[in-house]
Enzyme design. Sequence first.
Site, short mmCIF file in Angstrom:
data_model
loop_
_atom_site.label_atom_id
_atom_site.label_comp_id
_atom_site.label_asym_id
_atom_site.label_seq_id
_atom_site.Cartn_x
_atom_site.Cartn_y
_atom_site.Cartn_z
CG ASP A 151 0.68 7.74 8.43
OD1 ASP A 151 1.17 6.63 8.74
OD2 ASP A 151 -0.51 7.88 8.08
CD GLN A 187 3.16 0.72 5.70
OE1 GLN A 187 2.39 0.13 6.42
NE2 GLN A 187 4.40 1.03 6.07
CD1 TRP A 194 -6.75 2.95 3.14
CD2 TRP A 194 -6.49 0.75 2.93
NE1 TRP A 194 -5.44 2.65 3.45
CE2 TRP A 194 -5.26 1.30 3.34
CE3 TRP A 194 -6.56 -0.63 2.73
CZ2 TRP A 194 -4.11 0.53 3.55
CZ3 TRP A 194 -5.42 -1.40 2.95
CH2 TRP A 194 -4.22 -0.81 3.34
CD GLU A 207 -5.03 6.64 7.18
OE1 GLU A 207 -5.16 5.76 8.02
OE2 GLU A 207 -5.16 6.43 5.96
CG ASN A 255 -0.66 -0.30 2.49
OD1 ASN A 255 -0.32 -1.41 2.84
ND2 ASN A 255 -0.69 0.71 3.33
CG ASP A 256 0.20 4.19 2.96
OD1 ASP A 256 -0.77 3.62 2.49
OD2 ASP A 256 0.19 4.82 4.03
C1 FRU Z 1 -2.62 4.86 4.92
C2 FRU Z 1 -2.28 4.05 6.16
C3 FRU Z 1 -1.37 4.84 7.07
C4 FRU Z 1 -0.65 3.77 7.81
C5 FRU Z 1 -0.47 2.72 6.74
C6 FRU Z 1 -0.50 1.34 7.27
O1 FRU Z 1 -3.01 4.07 3.84
O2 FRU Z 1 -3.46 3.66 6.82
O3 FRU Z 1 -2.02 5.75 7.92
O4 FRU Z 1 0.57 4.21 8.31
O5 FRU Z 1 -1.53 2.90 5.83
O6 FRU Z 1 -0.20 0.43 6.23
#
Ligand code: FRU
Length: 491
Positions: free
Chosen positions: A133, A20, A273, A183, A2-3
Amino acid sequence: MNDPCGVFRDESGTWHLYYQYNPTGIVFGNQHWGHATSKDLYHWSNQPVALIPPGKNLALYSGSAVVDKNNTSGLFPNQTNGVVAIYTLSETLADGSAGPQTQALAYSRDGGFNFTHYEHNPIIDINSQHFRDPKVMYYQDHWVILIAYSREFTVGIFTSTNLINWTHASNFSHHGFEGFQWECPNLVRMGHYNDEGQKQGDAWVMFLSIHPGAPFGGTITQYYPGNFNGTHFEAADSIARVVDSGKDYYAMQFFNGVPSNEDPVSIAWASNWLYAQNVPTNQENWQGTMTLPRQHFVTKTTDIGWKLVSKPYNLQHVMGETVSFQQNLNNRILAIDFSNVDSNAVYWEVNVTGVPERDKISTPMSLNFTFLNPNTAEYVRAGYHFGGHLSRDFAGDTPFFLDRGGARGFDSVFFTDKFSITSTHNKNEWSVSGVLDRSIIEVFLNGGIDSATITYFTLEPLTVMLLSTPDMPQFMRVSMRLVGLKSSWES
Ligand code: FRU
Protein backbone atom coordinates in the site's frame (compact mmCIF):
# COMPACT_ATOMS: atom_id res chain seq x y z
CA MET A 1 -14.88 -2.68 -5.05
CA ASN A 2 -12.84 -2.25 -1.94
CA ASP A 3 -10.11 0.32 -1.18
CA PRO A 4 -9.87 3.66 -2.97
CA CYS A 5 -6.40 3.84 -4.62
CA GLY A 6 -4.32 6.41 -6.43
CA VAL A 7 -6.76 9.24 -5.75
CA PHE A 8 -5.70 12.63 -7.12
CA ARG A 9 -7.03 15.89 -8.52
CA ASP A 10 -5.53 17.00 -11.81
CA GLU A 11 -4.68 20.55 -12.89
CA SER A 12 -8.00 20.96 -14.67
CA GLY A 13 -9.88 20.18 -11.46
CA THR A 14 -10.96 16.65 -12.38
CA TRP A 15 -10.91 14.20 -9.48
CA HIS A 16 -9.62 10.71 -10.26
CA LEU A 17 -10.72 7.79 -8.16
CA TYR A 18 -9.13 4.41 -8.76
CA TYR A 19 -10.26 1.53 -6.66
CA GLN A 20 -9.62 -2.12 -5.88
CA TYR A 21 -11.79 -3.92 -8.37
CA ASN A 22 -12.49 -7.46 -9.46
CA PRO A 23 -13.86 -7.29 -13.03
CA THR A 24 -14.73 -11.00 -13.09
CA GLY A 25 -16.59 -11.43 -9.82
CA ILE A 26 -18.35 -9.63 -7.01
CA VAL A 27 -16.07 -10.83 -4.24
CA PHE A 28 -12.44 -9.95 -3.56
CA GLY A 29 -9.96 -11.59 -5.96
CA ASN A 30 -8.31 -10.91 -9.32
CA GLN A 31 -7.59 -7.35 -8.18
CA HIS A 32 -7.42 -4.61 -10.85
CA TRP A 33 -7.59 -0.83 -10.54
CA GLY A 34 -11.01 0.38 -11.62
CA HIS A 35 -11.30 4.08 -12.49
CA ALA A 36 -13.91 6.82 -12.24
CA THR A 37 -13.66 10.61 -12.69
CA SER A 38 -15.67 13.50 -11.33
CA LYS A 39 -15.80 17.28 -11.38
CA ASP A 40 -17.32 17.52 -7.88
CA LEU A 41 -16.70 14.17 -6.14
CA TYR A 42 -20.44 13.36 -6.27
CA HIS A 43 -21.30 12.87 -9.95
CA TRP A 44 -18.99 10.17 -11.30
CA SER A 45 -18.24 8.93 -14.79
CA ASN A 46 -17.17 5.35 -14.97
CA GLN A 47 -13.94 4.94 -16.95
CA PRO A 48 -12.32 1.87 -18.48
CA VAL A 49 -10.26 -0.22 -16.05
CA ALA A 50 -6.99 1.68 -15.59
CA LEU A 51 -4.57 -1.01 -14.49
CA ILE A 52 -4.58 -4.68 -15.40
CA PRO A 53 -2.22 -7.14 -13.65
CA PRO A 54 0.90 -7.64 -15.77
CA GLY A 55 0.91 -11.41 -15.54
CA LYS A 56 -0.67 -14.59 -14.21
CA ASN A 57 -0.91 -15.03 -10.45
CA LEU A 58 -0.33 -11.33 -9.93
CA ALA A 59 -2.85 -9.02 -8.27
CA LEU A 60 -2.76 -5.25 -8.27
CA TYR A 61 -3.20 -4.16 -4.68
CA SER A 62 -3.64 -0.66 -3.30
CA GLY A 63 -1.33 2.26 -3.98
CA SER A 64 -1.29 5.89 -4.97
CA ALA A 65 -0.72 8.28 -7.87
CA VAL A 66 0.86 11.67 -8.47
CA VAL A 67 1.19 14.08 -11.36
CA ASP A 68 4.88 14.32 -12.31
CA LYS A 69 4.58 17.88 -13.56
CA ASN A 70 8.33 18.55 -13.84
CA ASN A 71 9.14 15.18 -15.39
CA THR A 72 11.38 14.14 -12.50
CA SER A 73 10.96 10.52 -13.62
CA GLY A 74 12.08 11.20 -17.18
CA LEU A 75 9.01 9.27 -18.34
CA PHE A 76 7.21 12.36 -19.66
CA PRO A 77 9.25 14.38 -22.13
CA ASN A 78 7.36 17.46 -23.34
CA GLN A 79 4.33 17.20 -21.08
CA THR A 80 3.25 18.43 -17.65
CA ASN A 81 0.33 16.09 -16.98
CA GLY A 82 2.15 12.74 -16.78
CA VAL A 83 0.76 10.50 -14.03
CA VAL A 84 2.79 7.99 -12.04
CA ALA A 85 0.93 5.28 -10.16
CA ILE A 86 2.81 3.19 -7.60
CA TYR A 87 1.02 0.08 -6.41
CA THR A 88 1.64 -3.24 -4.73
CA LEU A 89 2.07 -6.26 -6.92
CA SER A 90 0.92 -9.22 -4.87
CA GLU A 91 1.96 -12.62 -6.14
CA THR A 92 0.38 -16.00 -5.50
CA LEU A 93 2.78 -18.92 -5.89
CA ALA A 94 2.03 -21.97 -8.03
CA ASP A 95 1.06 -24.01 -4.96
CA GLY A 96 -1.51 -21.34 -4.00
CA SER A 97 0.51 -19.89 -1.11
CA ALA A 98 1.28 -16.18 -0.68
CA GLY A 99 4.26 -14.95 -2.70
CA PRO A 100 6.12 -11.66 -2.38
CA GLN A 101 4.51 -8.24 -2.26
CA THR A 102 6.60 -5.70 -4.13
CA GLN A 103 6.08 -2.09 -5.18
CA ALA A 104 5.71 -1.43 -8.88
CA LEU A 105 5.20 1.62 -11.08
CA ALA A 106 2.97 2.39 -14.04
CA TYR A 107 2.83 5.64 -15.98
CA SER A 108 0.17 7.40 -17.96
CA ARG A 109 0.83 9.95 -20.71
CA ASP A 110 -2.84 10.78 -21.19
CA GLY A 111 -3.63 12.23 -17.78
CA GLY A 112 -4.47 9.03 -15.90
CA PHE A 113 -6.65 6.99 -18.28
CA ASN A 114 -4.25 4.55 -19.96
CA PHE A 115 -1.23 3.24 -18.09
CA THR A 116 1.90 1.34 -19.10
CA HIS A 117 3.67 -0.88 -16.59
CA TYR A 118 7.26 0.30 -16.10
CA GLU A 119 9.67 -2.15 -17.72
CA HIS A 120 12.09 -2.39 -14.76
CA ASN A 121 9.52 -3.26 -12.10
CA PRO A 122 9.55 -3.85 -9.19
CA ILE A 123 10.96 -0.55 -7.97
CA ILE A 124 11.00 -1.58 -4.27
CA ASP A 125 11.40 -5.17 -3.16
CA ILE A 126 12.40 -6.25 0.35
CA ASN A 127 11.54 -9.92 -0.09
CA SER A 128 8.44 -9.80 2.11
CA GLN A 129 4.94 -11.26 1.80
CA HIS A 130 3.43 -8.47 3.88
CA PHE A 131 4.74 -5.21 2.45
CA ARG A 132 2.17 -3.04 0.74
CA ASP A 133 0.00 0.00 0.00
CA PRO A 134 2.57 2.64 -1.08
CA LYS A 135 1.43 6.24 -0.60
CA VAL A 136 3.49 8.74 -2.55
CA MET A 137 3.57 12.52 -2.07
CA TYR A 138 5.81 15.50 -2.70
CA TYR A 139 7.71 17.23 0.13
CA GLN A 140 9.49 20.51 -0.65
CA ASP A 141 12.23 19.15 -2.94
CA HIS A 142 11.77 15.39 -3.00
CA TRP A 143 9.26 12.59 -3.24
CA VAL A 144 8.25 10.60 -0.17
CA ILE A 145 6.62 7.21 -0.06
CA LEU A 146 5.05 5.41 2.90
CA ILE A 147 4.72 1.63 2.79
CA ALA A 148 3.27 -0.67 5.44
CA TYR A 149 5.36 -3.54 6.76
CA SER A 150 1.94 -4.89 7.65
CA ARG A 151 2.67 -7.63 10.18
CA GLU A 152 5.49 -5.69 11.84
CA PHE A 153 3.20 -2.77 12.73
CA THR A 154 5.62 -0.47 10.98
CA VAL A 155 5.40 2.16 8.27
CA GLY A 156 8.56 2.55 6.22
CA ILE A 157 9.30 6.04 4.91
CA PHE A 158 11.40 6.22 1.73
CA THR A 159 12.61 9.20 -0.33
CA SER A 160 13.38 9.73 -4.00
CA THR A 161 14.10 12.47 -6.49
CA ASN A 162 12.75 10.60 -9.53
CA LEU A 163 9.91 8.34 -8.29
CA ILE A 164 11.88 5.29 -9.45
CA ASN A 165 14.93 4.92 -7.17
CA TRP A 166 13.98 4.96 -3.51
CA THR A 167 16.09 5.19 -0.34
CA HIS A 168 14.79 4.00 3.02
CA ALA A 169 14.82 6.99 5.40
CA SER A 170 13.02 5.96 8.61
CA ASN A 171 10.39 3.79 10.26
CA PHE A 172 7.34 4.64 12.32
CA SER A 173 6.31 1.65 14.47
CA HIS A 174 4.08 0.28 17.21
CA HIS A 175 1.81 3.21 17.93
CA GLY A 176 -1.85 3.24 18.94
CA PHE A 177 -3.85 0.20 17.90
CA GLU A 178 -1.92 -2.64 16.30
CA GLY A 179 -4.53 -5.26 15.57
CA PHE A 180 -3.29 -8.05 13.32
CA GLN A 181 -1.78 -5.94 10.54
CA TRP A 182 -1.35 -2.38 9.38
CA GLU A 183 -2.52 -1.29 5.92
CA CYS A 184 -2.89 1.82 3.77
CA PRO A 185 -0.66 4.43 5.45
CA ASN A 186 -1.20 8.10 4.56
CA LEU A 187 0.56 11.24 5.80
CA VAL A 188 -1.00 14.65 5.27
CA ARG A 189 -0.42 18.23 6.29
CA MET A 190 -3.50 20.10 7.48
CA GLY A 191 -4.51 23.23 9.38
CA HIS A 192 -4.32 23.21 13.17
CA TYR A 193 -6.88 25.31 15.10
CA ASN A 194 -7.34 26.12 18.82
CA ASP A 195 -10.49 26.23 21.05
CA GLU A 196 -11.48 29.59 19.60
CA GLY A 197 -11.21 28.41 16.02
CA GLN A 198 -8.04 30.42 15.36
CA LYS A 199 -5.48 28.90 13.09
CA GLN A 200 -2.27 27.98 14.93
CA GLY A 201 -0.34 26.73 11.93
CA ASP A 202 -0.18 23.33 10.34
CA ALA A 203 0.16 19.80 11.69
CA TRP A 204 1.16 16.57 9.99
CA VAL A 205 -1.17 13.67 10.54
CA MET A 206 -0.39 10.00 9.89
CA PHE A 207 -3.31 7.71 9.02
CA LEU A 208 -3.29 3.90 9.15
CA SER A 209 -5.85 1.21 8.59
CA ILE A 210 -5.91 -1.89 10.79
CA HIS A 211 -7.37 -5.27 10.01
CA PRO A 212 -8.46 -7.34 11.78
CA GLY A 213 -8.41 -6.50 15.46
CA ALA A 214 -9.95 -3.03 15.55
CA PRO A 215 -11.64 -2.03 18.82
CA PHE A 216 -15.17 -2.52 17.36
CA GLY A 217 -14.11 -5.63 15.46
CA GLY A 218 -12.57 -6.03 12.04
CA THR A 219 -11.37 -2.94 10.25
CA ILE A 220 -10.78 0.65 11.29
CA THR A 221 -8.76 3.73 10.33
CA GLN A 222 -6.68 5.41 13.03
CA TYR A 223 -4.63 8.61 13.06
CA TYR A 224 -1.72 10.27 14.86
CA PRO A 225 -1.11 14.03 14.81
CA GLY A 226 2.57 14.92 14.84
CA ASN A 227 5.49 16.34 12.94
CA PHE A 228 7.21 15.42 9.69
CA ASN A 229 10.52 16.84 8.49
CA GLY A 230 10.71 15.23 5.07
CA THR A 231 12.29 11.98 6.29
CA HIS A 232 10.96 11.25 9.82
CA PHE A 233 7.51 11.35 11.35
CA GLU A 234 7.11 11.85 15.08
CA ALA A 235 3.72 11.45 16.73
CA ALA A 236 2.69 14.19 19.17
CA ASP A 237 1.73 11.62 21.83
CA SER A 238 1.01 7.92 22.26
CA ILE A 239 -2.78 8.13 22.29
CA ALA A 240 -4.75 5.82 19.97
CA ARG A 241 -7.42 7.71 18.01
CA VAL A 242 -9.92 6.47 15.45
CA VAL A 243 -11.03 8.56 12.48
CA ASP A 244 -14.61 7.30 12.54
CA SER A 245 -16.46 5.50 15.32
CA GLY A 246 -18.67 3.35 13.09
CA LYS A 247 -17.76 -0.02 11.66
CA ASP A 248 -17.71 0.84 7.95
CA TYR A 249 -14.87 3.26 7.37
CA TYR A 250 -11.71 1.71 5.99
CA ALA A 251 -8.63 2.24 3.84
CA MET A 252 -9.02 6.03 4.01
CA GLN A 253 -7.01 7.81 1.31
CA PHE A 254 -6.16 11.48 0.81
CA PHE A 255 -6.28 13.02 -2.64
CA ASN A 256 -2.98 14.21 -4.03
CA GLY A 257 -3.13 17.47 -5.98
CA VAL A 258 -5.45 19.47 -3.69
CA PRO A 259 -3.96 23.01 -3.63
CA SER A 260 -2.11 23.65 -0.35
CA ASN A 261 -4.36 26.61 0.53
CA GLU A 262 -7.34 24.22 0.78
CA ASP A 263 -7.96 21.69 3.53
CA PRO A 264 -7.10 18.13 2.46
CA VAL A 265 -9.80 15.86 1.07
CA SER A 266 -10.23 12.14 1.71
CA ILE A 267 -12.41 9.22 0.75
CA ALA A 268 -12.72 5.77 2.35
CA TRP A 269 -14.26 2.40 1.65
CA ALA A 270 -17.59 2.04 3.48
CA SER A 271 -17.31 -1.54 4.60
CA ASN A 272 -15.61 -3.93 6.94
CA TRP A 273 -13.65 -7.03 5.92
CA LEU A 274 -15.52 -9.01 8.59
CA TYR A 275 -18.67 -9.09 6.46
CA ALA A 276 -17.86 -7.25 3.22
CA GLN A 277 -17.97 -10.45 1.17
CA ASN A 278 -21.46 -11.42 2.33
CA VAL A 279 -23.52 -8.26 2.12
CA PRO A 280 -26.98 -8.63 0.55
CA THR A 281 -26.15 -6.31 -2.37
CA ASN A 282 -24.50 -9.43 -3.84
CA GLN A 283 -28.01 -10.36 -4.96
CA GLU A 284 -28.02 -7.16 -7.05
CA ASN A 285 -24.65 -8.14 -8.49
CA TRP A 286 -22.54 -5.44 -6.88
CA GLN A 287 -20.54 -5.03 -3.71
CA GLY A 288 -18.74 -2.17 -2.01
CA THR A 289 -19.19 1.60 -1.91
CA MET A 290 -17.15 4.63 -1.00
CA THR A 291 -17.97 7.00 1.84
CA LEU A 292 -18.76 10.66 1.29
CA PRO A 293 -15.69 12.69 0.35
CA ARG A 294 -14.56 14.55 3.46
CA GLN A 295 -12.46 17.59 4.25
CA HIS A 296 -10.31 17.76 7.37
CA PHE A 297 -8.33 19.84 9.83
CA VAL A 298 -7.15 19.22 13.40
CA THR A 299 -7.96 21.00 16.62
CA LYS A 300 -6.11 20.94 19.89
CA THR A 301 -8.19 21.98 22.86
CA THR A 302 -7.39 22.00 26.57
CA ASP A 303 -10.24 19.56 27.31
CA ILE A 304 -9.72 16.85 24.75
CA GLY A 305 -6.32 17.42 23.17
CA TRP A 306 -5.76 16.65 19.49
CA LYS A 307 -8.81 15.81 17.41
CA LEU A 308 -9.34 15.32 13.70
CA VAL A 309 -12.33 17.23 12.35
CA SER A 310 -14.17 15.69 9.40
CA LYS A 311 -16.90 17.29 7.28
CA PRO A 312 -18.61 16.18 4.10
CA TYR A 313 -16.85 17.89 1.20
CA ASN A 314 -18.90 20.48 -0.72
CA LEU A 315 -22.20 18.75 -0.23
CA GLN A 316 -23.91 21.69 -1.95
CA HIS A 317 -23.29 19.91 -5.25
CA VAL A 318 -26.12 17.52 -4.39
CA MET A 319 -28.27 19.61 -2.01
CA GLY A 320 -31.89 19.67 -3.19
CA GLU A 321 -35.16 20.93 -1.73
CA THR A 322 -35.62 21.49 1.98
CA VAL A 323 -38.20 18.96 3.14
CA SER A 324 -38.55 20.37 6.63
CA PHE A 325 -37.14 23.21 8.69
CA GLN A 326 -38.40 23.55 12.26
CA GLN A 327 -37.51 25.50 15.36
CA ASN A 328 -38.46 25.35 19.03
CA LEU A 329 -38.69 21.60 19.10
CA ASN A 330 -38.58 21.24 22.87
CA ASN A 331 -40.42 18.37 24.42
CA ARG A 332 -41.84 17.21 21.12
CA ILE A 333 -42.12 14.25 18.83
CA LEU A 334 -41.84 15.19 15.20
CA ALA A 335 -42.30 12.93 12.16
CA ILE A 336 -40.97 14.00 8.76
CA ASP A 337 -41.94 11.97 5.75
CA PHE A 338 -39.32 12.16 2.99
CA SER A 339 -40.72 9.41 0.78
CA ASN A 340 -41.07 11.97 -2.03
CA VAL A 341 -37.27 12.43 -2.25
CA ASP A 342 -36.50 10.43 -5.41
CA SER A 343 -32.92 9.57 -4.51
CA ASN A 344 -33.98 8.34 -1.06
CA ALA A 345 -30.90 10.21 0.19
CA VAL A 346 -31.20 13.04 2.69
CA TYR A 347 -29.03 15.46 4.61
CA TRP A 348 -30.22 16.48 8.06
CA GLU A 349 -28.99 18.59 10.92
CA VAL A 350 -30.19 19.15 14.46
CA ASN A 351 -28.82 22.03 16.53
CA VAL A 352 -29.36 22.46 20.25
CA THR A 353 -28.38 25.60 22.17
CA GLY A 354 -28.73 26.60 25.84
CA VAL A 355 -27.49 23.20 26.99
CA PRO A 356 -26.50 23.11 30.70
CA GLU A 357 -23.25 21.49 31.75
CA ARG A 358 -23.62 17.73 32.13
CA ASP A 359 -23.27 17.64 35.90
CA LYS A 360 -25.98 20.34 36.32
CA ILE A 361 -28.57 18.05 34.71
CA SER A 362 -30.22 15.78 37.28
CA THR A 363 -33.23 14.28 35.51
CA PRO A 364 -32.38 12.28 32.39
CA MET A 365 -32.58 14.31 29.23
CA SER A 366 -31.99 13.08 25.72
CA LEU A 367 -32.64 13.72 22.06
CA ASN A 368 -33.41 10.75 19.87
CA PHE A 369 -33.88 10.33 16.17
CA THR A 370 -34.95 7.40 14.10
CA PHE A 371 -35.09 6.78 10.38
CA LEU A 372 -37.75 4.20 9.67
CA ASN A 373 -39.89 2.45 7.15
CA PRO A 374 -43.51 2.62 8.26
CA ASN A 375 -44.49 -0.60 6.46
CA THR A 376 -41.76 -2.96 7.61
CA ALA A 377 -41.11 -1.09 10.89
CA GLU A 378 -37.37 -1.32 10.15
CA TYR A 379 -35.20 1.45 11.54
CA VAL A 380 -31.79 2.92 12.20
CA ARG A 381 -31.72 5.15 15.23
CA ALA A 382 -29.46 7.37 17.31
CA GLY A 383 -29.58 9.46 20.43
CA TYR A 384 -27.67 11.90 22.54
CA HIS A 385 -27.86 11.92 26.29
CA PHE A 386 -27.37 15.41 27.70
CA GLY A 387 -27.13 14.33 31.35
CA GLY A 388 -28.96 12.69 34.27
CA HIS A 389 -29.28 8.93 34.64
CA LEU A 390 -28.52 6.97 31.51
CA SER A 391 -31.42 5.22 29.84
CA ARG A 392 -31.16 1.59 28.78
CA ASP A 393 -30.58 2.60 25.14
CA PHE A 394 -27.14 3.85 25.86
CA ALA A 395 -24.42 1.28 25.60
CA GLY A 396 -21.89 1.79 28.39
CA ASP A 397 -21.40 5.26 29.73
CA THR A 398 -21.16 7.12 26.47
CA PRO A 399 -23.46 10.01 25.62
CA PHE A 400 -24.07 9.22 21.92
CA PHE A 401 -25.32 5.98 20.43
CA LEU A 402 -26.10 4.74 16.96
CA ASP A 403 -28.09 1.56 16.43
CA ARG A 404 -28.66 -0.36 13.18
CA GLY A 405 -30.30 -3.32 14.92
CA GLY A 406 -33.72 -2.54 13.46
CA ALA A 407 -32.70 -3.24 9.84
CA ARG A 408 -33.76 -6.75 8.83
CA GLY A 409 -32.03 -7.30 5.50
CA PHE A 410 -28.74 -8.78 6.73
CA ASP A 411 -27.89 -11.25 9.41
CA SER A 412 -24.24 -11.72 10.32
CA VAL A 413 -22.71 -12.29 13.72
CA PHE A 414 -20.10 -9.67 12.89
CA PHE A 415 -22.62 -7.01 11.95
CA THR A 416 -22.60 -5.25 15.35
CA ASP A 417 -25.80 -3.31 16.06
CA LYS A 418 -24.87 -0.60 18.52
CA PHE A 419 -22.10 1.99 18.47
CA SER A 420 -21.22 4.55 21.12
CA ILE A 421 -19.25 7.77 21.03
CA THR A 422 -17.89 9.55 24.07
CA SER A 423 -18.25 12.99 22.44
CA THR A 424 -20.13 15.42 24.62
CA HIS A 425 -21.46 18.97 24.29
CA ASN A 426 -19.29 21.98 24.44
CA LYS A 427 -20.02 25.63 25.32
CA ASN A 428 -23.76 24.98 25.82
CA GLU A 429 -24.23 23.70 22.29
CA TRP A 430 -24.64 20.32 20.69
CA SER A 431 -25.27 19.43 17.09
CA VAL A 432 -25.57 16.43 14.87
CA SER A 433 -25.70 16.33 11.11
CA GLY A 434 -25.40 13.60 8.56
CA VAL A 435 -26.33 11.92 5.36
CA LEU A 436 -28.55 8.90 4.99
CA ASP A 437 -28.20 7.31 1.57
CA ARG A 438 -30.09 4.11 0.88
CA SER A 439 -27.81 1.76 2.84
CA ILE A 440 -25.26 4.04 4.50
CA ILE A 441 -25.59 6.54 7.30
CA GLU A 442 -22.74 8.95 8.06
CA VAL A 443 -23.14 11.01 11.21
CA PHE A 444 -21.12 14.09 12.24
CA LEU A 445 -21.21 15.37 15.82
CA ASN A 446 -20.51 18.96 16.88
CA GLY A 447 -19.41 20.11 13.44
CA GLY A 448 -17.39 16.98 12.68
CA ILE A 449 -15.33 16.58 15.85
CA ASP A 450 -16.61 13.00 15.80
CA SER A 451 -18.07 10.93 13.03
CA ALA A 452 -19.60 7.50 12.62
CA THR A 453 -20.27 5.63 9.40
CA ILE A 454 -22.34 2.49 9.28
CA THR A 455 -23.94 0.53 6.49
CA TYR A 456 -27.34 -1.04 7.06
CA PHE A 457 -29.44 -3.31 4.89
CA THR A 458 -33.19 -2.95 5.12
CA LEU A 459 -35.84 -4.84 3.19
CA GLU A 460 -37.49 -1.52 2.26
CA PRO A 461 -36.02 2.01 2.09
CA LEU A 462 -36.19 4.21 5.18
CA THR A 463 -38.53 7.13 4.41
CA VAL A 464 -39.52 8.80 7.68
CA MET A 465 -37.43 10.66 10.24
CA LEU A 466 -38.75 10.76 13.81
CA LEU A 467 -37.21 13.25 16.19
CA SER A 468 -38.07 13.26 19.87
CA THR A 469 -36.96 15.61 22.62
CA PRO A 470 -38.71 14.40 25.77
CA ASP A 471 -38.38 16.42 28.97
CA MET A 472 -36.40 19.18 27.37
CA PRO A 473 -36.83 22.52 29.14
CA GLN A 474 -37.83 25.71 27.32
CA PHE A 475 -34.45 27.40 27.80
CA MET A 476 -32.93 24.83 25.49
CA ARG A 477 -33.53 25.59 21.82
CA VAL A 478 -33.74 22.82 19.29
CA SER A 479 -33.94 23.36 15.55
CA MET A 480 -33.74 20.90 12.69
CA ARG A 481 -33.53 20.83 8.92
CA LEU A 482 -33.93 17.96 6.54
CA VAL A 483 -32.96 18.39 2.88
CA GLY A 484 -33.50 15.99 0.01
CA LEU A 485 -30.31 15.15 -1.88
CA LYS A 486 -30.27 15.13 -5.65
CA SER A 487 -29.39 11.87 -7.30
CA SER A 488 -25.69 11.69 -8.09
CA TRP A 489 -26.47 9.40 -11.03
CA GLU A 490 -27.95 12.34 -12.97
CA SER A 491 -26.07 15.48 -13.95
C1 FRU B 1 -7.00 -3.09 2.52
C2 FRU B 1 -6.26 -4.08 1.64
C3 FRU B 1 -4.89 -3.55 1.28
C4 FRU B 1 -4.60 -4.24 0.00
C5 FRU B 1 -5.96 -4.27 -0.64
C6 FRU B 1 -6.19 -5.47 -1.49
O1 FRU B 1 -8.38 -3.24 2.48
O2 FRU B 1 -6.17 -5.33 2.29
O3 FRU B 1 -3.90 -3.76 2.26
O4 FRU B 1 -3.67 -3.56 -0.77
O5 FRU B 1 -6.90 -4.25 0.40
O6 FRU B 1 -7.42 -5.36 -2.16
